[in-house]
Every structure is written in structure tokens, then in C-alpha cells.
Design an enzyme around this catalytic site. Structure first.
Site, PDB file in Angstrom:
ATOM      1  N   THR A  22       9.792 -44.831 -48.225  1.00 38.51           N
ATOM      2  CA  THR A  22       8.925 -44.973 -49.400  1.00 38.51           C
ATOM      3  C   THR A  22       8.131 -46.264 -49.274  1.00 38.51           C
ATOM      4  O   THR A  22       8.023 -46.815 -48.176  1.00 38.51           O
ATOM      5  CB  THR A  22       9.750 -44.904 -50.709  1.00 38.51           C
ATOM      6  OG1 THR A  22       8.860 -44.783 -51.824  1.00 38.51           O
ATOM      7  CG2 THR A  22      10.638 -46.128 -50.912  1.00 38.51           C
ATOM      8  N   ASN A  23       7.533 -46.759 -50.351  1.00 38.14           N
ATOM      9  CA  ASN A  23       6.814 -48.037 -50.320  1.00 38.14           C
ATOM     10  C   ASN A  23       6.971 -48.733 -51.665  1.00 38.14           C
ATOM     11  O   ASN A  23       7.618 -48.200 -52.575  1.00 38.14           O
ATOM     12  CB  ASN A  23       5.339 -47.807 -49.964  1.00 38.14           C
ATOM     13  CG  ASN A  23       4.671 -46.903 -50.977  1.00 38.14           C
ATOM     14  OD1 ASN A  23       4.531 -47.262 -52.137  1.00 38.14           O
ATOM     15  ND2 ASN A  23       4.299 -45.704 -50.548  1.00 38.14           N
ATOM     16  N   ALA A  24       6.331 -49.900 -51.806  1.00 32.63           N
ATOM     17  CA  ALA A  24       6.603 -50.774 -52.969  1.00 32.63           C
ATOM     18  C   ALA A  24       5.733 -50.484 -54.187  1.00 32.63           C
ATOM     19  O   ALA A  24       5.726 -51.257 -55.142  1.00 32.63           O
ATOM     20  CB  ALA A  24       6.428 -52.232 -52.546  1.00 32.63           C
ATOM     21  N   SER A  25       5.011 -49.362 -54.185  1.00 31.16           N
ATOM     22  CA  SER A  25       4.151 -49.080 -55.344  1.00 31.16           C
ATOM     23  C   SER A  25       4.994 -48.950 -56.614  1.00 31.16           C
ATOM     24  O   SER A  25       5.996 -48.232 -56.635  1.00 31.16           O
ATOM     25  CB  SER A  25       3.380 -47.783 -55.090  1.00 31.16           C
ATOM     26  OG  SER A  25       2.750 -47.364 -56.274  1.00 31.16           O
ATOM     27  N   ALA A  89       0.412 -44.239 -54.084  1.00 28.36           N
ATOM     28  CA  ALA A  89       0.598 -44.695 -52.697  1.00 28.36           C
ATOM     29  C   ALA A  89       1.525 -43.680 -52.031  1.00 28.36           C
ATOM     30  O   ALA A  89       2.716 -43.948 -51.847  1.00 28.36           O
ATOM     31  CB  ALA A  89       1.188 -46.094 -52.677  1.00 28.36           C
TER      32      ALA A  89
END
Ligand code: C5P
Length: 214
Positions: A22-25, A89
Site C-alpha cells: 500500500t502507500n501513505a495516502s 493513490a
């Protein structure tokens, strides 16, 4: 009044039932955009990945996990909408194979093959009607404006909001809003709700109003 679909937050791509990419959005920009659109009297549908924030109660919210699920839900919502703002994102890669049970450690390193997920704004912009519009976001660490303009053209969007990586997981944002063709309309900075209100005013003026007059 326009019906605006907003993608928001990250997506997840599972490696096995408990591990994912995943990512930090945080979804904060999506929340602010939804509120700004509602404040201008628009109807809002949010397609959101997993976030811990609340969207405005007047917005319809559809929750998804993977990028493919976000594409499927956004495609359906956009088919009867006027415009799409891609503030999500989405995870750009997914494991080629997903384990059905938790991968067990063996003491050896493992290699995971990743394949690209579909691009939501590019897919929908390529198939939109002439009256529909698509706005993308671009987050870059260098050559920020140049790369945003390249992305605007490659994804065939009508407008792009270019911001830098510090926008991720922050209460503030600092953006340039660029119209199809490369005209820089404005620079906006400050708390995300203020920046979102400025972006929606530009969308109203340059994308919604011209459609209403045709
Ligand atoms: O290519 P990049 O991820 O920088 O592009 C950002 C824009 O594309 C954002 O509007 C984002 O929501 C959208 N995007 C998408 N689907 C993807 C990846 C990005 O809609 N798989």
C-alpha cells in the site's frame, strides 16, 4: 449542479491473507475535495480505499480495497456522472500470485513478481463522453511541473493538480493547477480544505461552466 465522482485514499494489493502492498495516502485531500464540491452545491460520490477518516455525510461513499475494485466502482459511478477527480493513490503494482494461506518463513529470501494494476483516470478519460471531464493529481519529487504536464497529456485528462511528496499524510498542501494544453491556472497553498476549495472553484470555472453552456 454537477455530479462529481472522487477517488480517494490508498488501495491495497494482498500478498497473502494478512500481508499487503500500500502507500501513505491518508484520504485527507479526498475528504476536503468532497466537502468543497458539496459546498458549491454539487452531488458527490466518493470511491475510497481503506482510510480512518470520515467523509461528509451528504456524500455517497463506496468502499473498496484493491485498485481493480476501485476501477470497477468508479467506472459504474462515472457512467452517470459529469466529472471525475482522481485524488486516490492507487497501488500501482500487484503480486502476480496471491497466497490463499499465510506465507510461512523458511529461512530463505523470497522473490515476489509484481505486475502493473490498471490506471483508473487514464482508463476512464480514454472512454469518456465529450461532455465529461477528468481531473488527475500528480505527486512528484523532481521536475514537478514538467512531469505533471507530461502526465496530463499521457492520461488524456482535462486538468491536473500537481503537488509534491510532502502532501502525503499532511494537513497542508501546495499545488499548481494546470489545464489541458499546459496553461498554469493558479498556485494554491495552505490547509487542505482551503486548497480543495480553490481547486473546486477552478473546476467550476474551466470545466463545469463551459459544459453547461454547450
Ligand atoms: O501516475 P501517477 O500515480 O503519479 O498518477 C497520479 C494520478 O493518476 C492521480 O490522479 C491518481 O489518482 C491516478 N491514478 C489512477 N490509477 C492508478 C494510478 C494513478 O487513477 N493506478
Amino acid at each position: 449542479m454537477a455530479h462529481i465522482v472522487i477517488t480517494s485514499g490508498p488501495t491495497r494489493q494482498y500478498l497473502d491473507p494478512v500481508r499487503y502492498l500500500t502507500n501513505a495516502s491518508s484520504g485527507r485531500m479526498g475528504v476536503s475535495l468532497a466537502q468543497a464540491a458539496l459546498d458549491l452545491g454539487h452531488q458527490v460520490t466518493v470511491i475510497s480505499g481503506p482510510v480512518s477518516l470520515d467523509y461528509p455525510s451528504e456524500a455517497k461513499v463506496l468502499w473498496v480495497t484493491t485498485t481493480q475494485e476501485m476501477l470497477d466502482a468508479t467506472r459504474i459511478a462515472f457512467s452517470t456522472a459529469d466529472g471525475l477527480i482522481g485524488a486516490a493513490a492507487p497501488c500501482d503494482y500487484m503480486p502476480e500470485a496471491v497466497g490463499t494461506s499465510k506465507l510461512q518463513k523458511t529461512g530463505n529470501d523470497i522473490t515476489i513478481h509484481l505486475k502493473e494494476t490498471p490506471d483508473i483516470v487514464a482508463t476512464l478519460a480514454a472512454n469518456k463522453s465529450p461532455k465529461q471531464w477528468v481531473v488527475a493529481f500528480a505527486l512528484e519529487t523532481e521536475d514537478v511541473r514538467f512531469r505533471a504536464i507530461v502526465k496530463l497529456s499521457r492520461k488524456a485528462c482535462d486538468m491536473i493538480v500537481s503537488n509534491s511528496a510532502q502532501a502525503m499524510n499532511s494537513d497542508e498542501n501546495n499545488v499548481e493547477v494546470i489545464l489541458k494544453g499546459g496553461t498554469v491556472l493558479d498556485q494554491l497553498y495552505g490547509p487542505k480544505p482551503l486548497v480543495a476549495a480553490g481547486i473546486l472553484r477552478l473546476i467550476d470555472k474551466h470545466l463545469i461552466a463551459p459544459c453547461a453552456n454547450t
